[in-house]
Design a protein around this motif. Structure first.
Motif, mmCIF file in Angstrom:
data_model
loop_
_atom_site.group_PDB
_atom_site.id
_atom_site.type_symbol
_atom_site.label_atom_id
_atom_site.label_comp_id
_atom_site.label_asym_id
_atom_site.label_seq_id
_atom_site.Cartn_x
_atom_site.Cartn_y
_atom_site.Cartn_z
ATOM 1 N N SER A 64 43.979 41.368 48.273
ATOM 2 C CA SER A 64 43.282 40.318 49.036
ATOM 3 C C SER A 64 42.344 39.564 48.095
ATOM 4 O O SER A 64 41.828 40.128 47.130
ATOM 5 C CB SER A 64 42.454 40.928 50.178
ATOM 6 O OG SER A 64 43.236 41.782 50.981
ATOM 7 N N GLU A 65 42.133 38.287 48.386
ATOM 8 C CA GLU A 65 41.174 37.499 47.614
ATOM 9 C C GLU A 65 40.491 36.501 48.541
ATOM 10 O O GLU A 65 41.037 36.100 49.568
ATOM 11 C CB GLU A 65 41.859 36.780 46.449
ATOM 12 C CG GLU A 65 42.951 35.813 46.850
ATOM 13 C CD GLU A 65 43.607 35.143 45.648
ATOM 14 O OE1 GLU A 65 43.128 35.361 44.516
ATOM 15 O OE2 GLU A 65 44.589 34.420 45.839
ATOM 16 N N VAL A 72 36.517 39.439 51.695
ATOM 17 C CA VAL A 72 37.652 40.060 51.008
ATOM 18 C C VAL A 72 37.779 41.526 51.420
ATOM 19 O O VAL A 72 38.878 42.014 51.697
ATOM 20 C CB VAL A 72 37.483 39.939 49.479
ATOM 21 C CG1 VAL A 72 38.549 40.761 48.751
ATOM 22 C CG2 VAL A 72 37.566 38.481 49.058
ATOM 23 N N LYS A 73 36.645 42.234 51.450
ATOM 24 C CA LYS A 73 36.685 43.645 51.839
ATOM 25 C C LYS A 73 37.202 43.810 53.259
ATOM 26 O O LYS A 73 38.043 44.681 53.534
ATOM 27 C CB LYS A 73 35.288 44.254 51.729
ATOM 28 C CG LYS A 73 35.203 45.699 52.220
ATOM 29 C CD LYS A 73 33.771 46.189 52.208
ATOM 30 C CE LYS A 73 33.682 47.577 52.840
ATOM 31 N NZ LYS A 73 34.086 47.565 54.275
ATOM 32 N N ASN A 105 36.882 43.215 42.313
ATOM 33 C CA ASN A 105 36.399 42.561 41.102
ATOM 34 C C ASN A 105 36.094 41.093 41.377
ATOM 35 O O ASN A 105 36.751 40.458 42.207
ATOM 36 C CB ASN A 105 37.449 42.631 39.987
ATOM 37 C CG ASN A 105 37.758 44.049 39.568
ATOM 38 O OD1 ASN A 105 36.916 44.733 39.000
ATOM 39 N ND2 ASN A 105 38.983 44.494 39.866
ATOM 40 N N PRO A 106 35.101 40.543 40.672
ATOM 41 C CA PRO A 106 34.852 39.101 40.782
ATOM 42 C C PRO A 106 35.953 38.315 40.075
ATOM 43 O O PRO A 106 36.553 38.791 39.115
ATOM 44 C CB PRO A 106 33.499 38.922 40.083
ATOM 45 C CG PRO A 106 33.390 40.077 39.145
ATOM 46 C CD PRO A 106 34.116 41.212 39.807
ATOM 47 N N VAL A 107 36.225 37.121 40.571
ATOM 48 C CA VAL A 107 37.167 36.202 39.938
ATOM 49 C C VAL A 107 36.363 35.069 39.320
ATOM 50 O O VAL A 107 35.550 34.438 40.011
ATOM 51 C CB VAL A 107 38.190 35.657 40.958
ATOM 52 C CG1 VAL A 107 39.137 34.680 40.277
ATOM 53 C CG2 VAL A 107 38.960 36.800 41.604
ATOM 54 N N GLY A 119 34.957 33.649 43.319
ATOM 55 C CA GLY A 119 35.440 34.446 44.433
ATOM 56 C C GLY A 119 35.590 35.902 44.040
ATOM 57 O O GLY A 119 35.121 36.339 42.982
ATOM 58 N N TYR A 120 36.287 36.653 44.908
ATOM 59 C CA TYR A 120 36.476 38.082 44.680
ATOM 60 C C TYR A 120 37.911 38.465 45.021
ATOM 61 O O TYR A 120 38.577 37.807 45.837
ATOM 62 C CB TYR A 120 35.489 38.891 45.534
ATOM 63 C CG TYR A 120 34.054 38.709 45.106
ATOM 64 C CD1 TYR A 120 33.459 39.578 44.205
ATOM 65 C CD2 TYR A 120 33.301 37.637 45.606
ATOM 66 C CE1 TYR A 120 32.144 39.386 43.795
ATOM 67 C CE2 TYR A 120 31.991 37.443 45.201
ATOM 68 C CZ TYR A 120 31.425 38.330 44.290
ATOM 69 O OH TYR A 120 30.139 38.135 43.881
ATOM 70 N N GLU A 121 38.358 39.556 44.408
ATOM 71 C CA GLU A 121 39.677 40.101 44.706
ATOM 72 C C GLU A 121 39.565 41.606 44.900
ATOM 73 O O GLU A 121 38.720 42.261 44.287
ATOM 74 C CB GLU A 121 40.674 39.778 43.574
ATOM 75 C CG GLU A 121 40.287 40.371 42.230
ATOM 76 C CD GLU A 121 41.278 40.012 41.129
ATOM 77 O OE1 GLU A 121 42.236 39.274 41.406
ATOM 78 O OE2 GLU A 121 41.080 40.502 39.988
ATOM 79 N N MET A 122 40.423 42.125 45.747
ATOM 80 C CA MET A 122 40.392 43.557 46.038
ATOM 81 C C MET A 122 41.818 44.052 46.227
ATOM 82 O O MET A 122 42.656 43.363 46.823
ATOM 83 C CB MET A 122 39.565 43.832 47.297
ATOM 84 C CG MET A 122 39.433 45.299 47.649
ATOM 85 S SD MET A 122 38.284 45.558 49.040
ATOM 86 C CE MET A 122 38.340 47.352 49.178
ATOM 87 N N GLU A 123 42.091 45.264 45.706
ATOM 88 C CA GLU A 123 43.428 45.853 45.839
ATOM 89 C C GLU A 123 43.302 47.318 46.215
ATOM 90 O O GLU A 123 42.496 48.055 45.632
ATOM 91 C CB GLU A 123 44.219 45.704 44.537
ATOM 92 C CG GLU A 123 45.662 46.185 44.653
ATOM 93 C CD GLU A 123 46.499 45.811 43.438
ATOM 94 O OE1 GLU A 123 47.747 45.751 43.556
ATOM 95 O OE2 GLU A 123 45.903 45.587 42.363
#
Length: 255
Positions: A64-65, A72-73, A105-107, A119-123
């Motif tokens: 997700s981002e 995102v979370k 993590n931050p993008v 933005g942010y990304e999460m996996e």
């Protein structure tokens, strides 16, 4: 005096020839030249059985981002929970589902020449085991529909591994015996009883050991002749090689 010297040189020459012959003889065969039995021939053998796997394990993830970390979370958790609820509805137990990695993590945006968070990304990685191979394609399709958007790996296993490994062991013993018989024939002797037999180098990575949570008696047959339903993922597992290795020693029977 000359006769004695000649005899001495002849004796040394014969001894040298005998030593050379001993040093170059094959180490897999040792005979004393006496009648009866003497320790003798050692060989190794390998047996291979090819098997179509009937069980699988898959590792996939929800990625997700978005613009802010909380959004995102929340999105990642929502999709992750939806996938897990689907898997449980298909009969997978808690023991068959595990979360491997979860990270955010931050993008960054570097287009302006400086580091700016855009933005942010999460996996979140999920591993699912105990999957009958005949159902794997449908499980993948439905998991994607429920939020999975990345597939890391698919591993295949054999539920009747022990029986197939026993077949490979028998082939390995036959291979070692055939080699011993060839050596014995070349050396002008015959093999006697087996004195030592050892198994080594077993690779059990293809063995299915998780309790057969979702295994049915029909799954092996289904894996042998599996056809994908329209629109579902085509899964082609190929064959797994189950190998066994042995070392054997045989007595040698002199003519």
């Amino acid at each position: 005096m000359r006769t004695k010297k000649t005899a001495l040189l002849t004796g040394l020459f014969i001894s040298a020839v005998m030593l050379t012959a001993c040093s170059t003889s094959p180490q897999t065969i040792s005979v004393s030249g006496q009648s009866g039995y003497d320790s003798g021939i050692s060989t190794s053998g390998e047996g291979t059985v090819k098997v179509v796997p009937d069980m699988a394990e898959i590792t996939f993830s929800v990625y997700s981002e978005g613009a802010d970390a909380k959004t995102v979370k929340d999105k990642n958790s929502e999709d992750n929970n939806r996938v897990i609820d689907f898997l449980k509805s298909e009969g997978f137990s808690d023991e068959s589902i595990s979360t491997l990695n979860l990270g955010m993590n931050p993008v960054y945006d570097y287009s302006s020449g400086s580091q700016i968070v855009k933005g942010y990304e999460m996996e979140t990685e999920i591993k699912v085991s105990d999957i009958e191979l005949s159902k794997l394609g449908d499980i993948i399709d439905a998991s994607v529909d429920n939020g999975i958007n990345s597939i890391q790996s698919i591993d295949y296993f054999v539920s009747d591994y022990d029986a197939r490994y026993s077949e490979a062991l028998k082939l390995a013993v036959d291979d070692a015996r055939a080699k011993a018989e060839t050596l014995a024939e070349a050396g002008g002797v015959e093999i006697g009883d087996v004195t030592v037999i050892s198994e080594y180098g077993a690779d059990t990575s293809a063995k299915y050991v998780n309790g057969l949570t979702n295994y049915s008696a029909k799954s092996a047959a289904a894996a042998e002749d599996m056809s994908a339903a329209p629109g579902s993922a085509m899964i082609m597992p190929g064959q797994l090689e189950i190998k066994a290795n042995v070392s054997m020693s045989f007595e040698v029977k002199m003519p």
